[in-house]
Design an enzyme around this catalytic site. Structure first.
Site, PDB file in Angstrom:
ATOM      1  N   GLY A 208       0.839  -1.206   0.000  1.00 59.43           N
ATOM      2  CA  GLY A 208       0.000   0.000   0.000  1.00 59.43           C
ATOM      3  C   GLY A 208       0.862   1.239   0.000  1.00 59.43           C
ATOM      4  O   GLY A 208       2.038   1.193  -0.373  1.00 59.43           O
ATOM      5  N   ASN A 209       0.301   2.352   0.381  1.00 60.71           N
ATOM      6  CA  ASN A 209       1.091   3.583   0.499  1.00 60.71           C
ATOM      7  C   ASN A 209       0.490   4.464   1.590  1.00 60.71           C
ATOM      8  O   ASN A 209      -0.522   4.107   2.186  1.00 60.71           O
ATOM      9  CB  ASN A 209       1.162   4.304  -0.855  1.00 60.71           C
ATOM     10  CG  ASN A 209      -0.217   4.652  -1.384  1.00 60.71           C
ATOM     11  OD1 ASN A 209      -0.941   5.432  -0.767  1.00 60.71           O
ATOM     12  ND2 ASN A 209      -0.603   4.047  -2.503  1.00 60.71           N
ATOM     13  N   HIS A 210       1.109   5.628   1.819  1.00 62.28           N
ATOM     14  CA  HIS A 210       0.731   6.460   2.972  1.00 62.28           C
ATOM     15  C   HIS A 210      -0.440   7.399   2.702  1.00 62.28           C
ATOM     16  O   HIS A 210      -0.715   8.273   3.521  1.00 62.28           O
ATOM     17  CB  HIS A 210       1.931   7.288   3.429  1.00 62.28           C
ATOM     18  CG  HIS A 210       3.022   6.470   4.031  1.00 62.28           C
ATOM     19  ND1 HIS A 210       2.833   5.694   5.141  1.00 62.28           N
ATOM     20  CD2 HIS A 210       4.312   6.276   3.646  1.00 62.28           C
ATOM     21  CE1 HIS A 210       3.954   5.075   5.442  1.00 62.28           C
ATOM     22  NE2 HIS A 210       4.865   5.394   4.538  1.00 62.28           N
TER      23      HIS A 210
END
Ligand code: CTP
Length: 399
Positions: A208-210
């Site tokens: 995923g990412n932030h």
């Protein structure tokens, strides 16, 4: 800015009621007409005389005037306003309006008002955090009421936390924005993508990412405030938004986001693609949790579809598209390339080189680049203000 606008302020019994004196002052100085309705409990915190002197109108408290027996027509009061604001909104009045109770002049006026309604809750932090308060706030948002969230700070109980009524200046800004934006997107249906995507590795892990989703949600909220219908396709996020004109579709992966966008975009006037989509996904998703064995582990990745680019290929003449570009270097050059490649009308460029911009923050610093190759830079601002700037710009671009 508020010249001639009629605002009904409902004041309920919380200590923040004293601040309404300042709010009336601000609204009057901007040219608004103000009428105030007080619940019986609120006059312990602010006197009817203060309210009537500042608003230059009677302070309405009872269904009938005890002096002359005359009836106070709550229907007329509701019909008079271009906007009704309930501030401070106590937990008690919140529970009443969420459920249709009308045991005083304020709640009866609320039930008969035809104009838009805003509320500014104020209560102690534990009351504000109580699940019934959450449920009631969600319920009134679904009824189309705009909630101006309480702020963090010093509370009358001596505790410090979330529950302070938004400051009068903030409430006045929200009211001004409401009147400026009102109906500027009425009749439009907007597709918005928000948040990260999660690409599964095995049943318990993902890539995923932030991205927090805050920018996409701020854009959705602003479109709704302007009278648009919104289809919000979002990856996993803590953000919440409730509105009668909102359709929220929760997805996890890029492929799910694409499928939802392809389904809904043909019925939309335009789209704003604010999601941080994972460009790659694991080629295989393991059926069982991968056990640790070797010192190194390799995951083979395959390219995800580019949701925006795919939708850009289908864009009809009457539709518009806005994309985002998050860059670390040569931001304008890369942004210009994406604008062209993805068939956009406008691209919002932000760079992680700017402090306070990008993932996770409540603020953002953007440069807009439009299809005429014109760039416009904006200062670091809250994501709410950034969303407003983007939509203001887009609407002039389309004219
Ligand atoms: N986007 C998308 N689907 C993807 C990748 C990006 O819809 N698979 C959209 C984003 O929502 C954003 C725009 O395309 O509006 C640009 O995203 P960005 O990550 O900045 O660029 P990429 O096109 O992925 O290119 P790169 O990662 O190489 O910079």
């Amino acid at each position: 800015m508020l010249k001639g606008k009629r605002i009904v302020i409902g004041i309920t019994g919380g200590i923040a009621a004293y601040k309404i004196a300042f709010l009336i002052r601000i609204l009057k100085s901007k040219g608004a007409e103000v009428k105030c309705i007080l619940t019986p409990a609120s006059s312990d915190f602010i006197t009817p005389l203060t309210v009537s002197t500042l608003s230059q109108n009677p302070a309405y408290i009872n269904f009938w005037n005890k002096e002359n027996g005359a009836w106070t027509n709550h229907v007329e009061l509701g019909a008079w306003g271009d906007l009704m604001l309930i501030a401070p909104l106590t937990a008690n009045t919140l529970a009443k309006i969420a459920n249709g109770f009308c045991d005083n002049l304020l709640t009866a006026t609320y039930l008969s008002a035809k104009c838009p309604v805003m509320v500014a809750p104020a209560m102690d932090l534990d009351m504000y955090d109580h699940f019934t308060t959450h449920e009631n706030l969600k319920a009134i948002e679904k009824h189309g009421i705009k909630v101006i969230p309480a702020e963090d700070g010093f509370l009358a109980s001596g505790l410090i936390g979330k529950g302070r009524m938004a400051e009068p200046e903030t409430i006045a800004e929200e009211i001004e924005r409401f009147f400026v934006n009102e109906l500027s997107m009425k009749g439009q249906r907007v597709l918005i993508t928000a948040g990260p995507t999660y690409e599964a590795i095995d049943p318990v892990r993902f890539i995923g990412n932030h991205s927090s989703g805050k920018m996409g949600f701020a854009l959705a909220e602003n479109c709704l405030e302007r009278g648009a219908e919104v289809v919000l396709i979002t990856g996993p996020t803590q953000c919440e938004l409730n509105h009668q004109n909102l359709t929220r579709i929760d997805i996890r992966t890029a492929e799910e986001m694409l499928a939802a966008a392809q389904k809904h975009f043909p019925d939309c006037s335009g789209g704003i693609f604010a999601a941080a989509v994972s460009d790659y996904r694991p080629k295989e998703i393991a059926d069982q949790k991968i056990k640790k064995s070797d010192d190194e582990m390799h995951i083979e990745m395959v390219k995800n579809p580019d949701v925006l680019q795919t939708i850009g290929k289908t864009k009809a003449d009457h539709q518009w598209l806005v994309g985002f570009a998050l860059e670390t270097n040569d931001a304008i050059k890369h942004g210009a390339g994406k604008l062209k490649k993805k068939n956009l009308d406008l691209i919002v460029i932000n760079t992680l080189e700017d402090e306070g911009a990008g993932f996770g923050h409540d603020t953002n610093k953007i440069t807009l680049l439009d299809f005429n190759n014109k760039t416009t830079k904006f200062e670091l601002s809250s994501k709410k203000v950034v969303a407003n700037n983007i939509l203001d710009y887009l609407l002039t671009l389309k004219k």
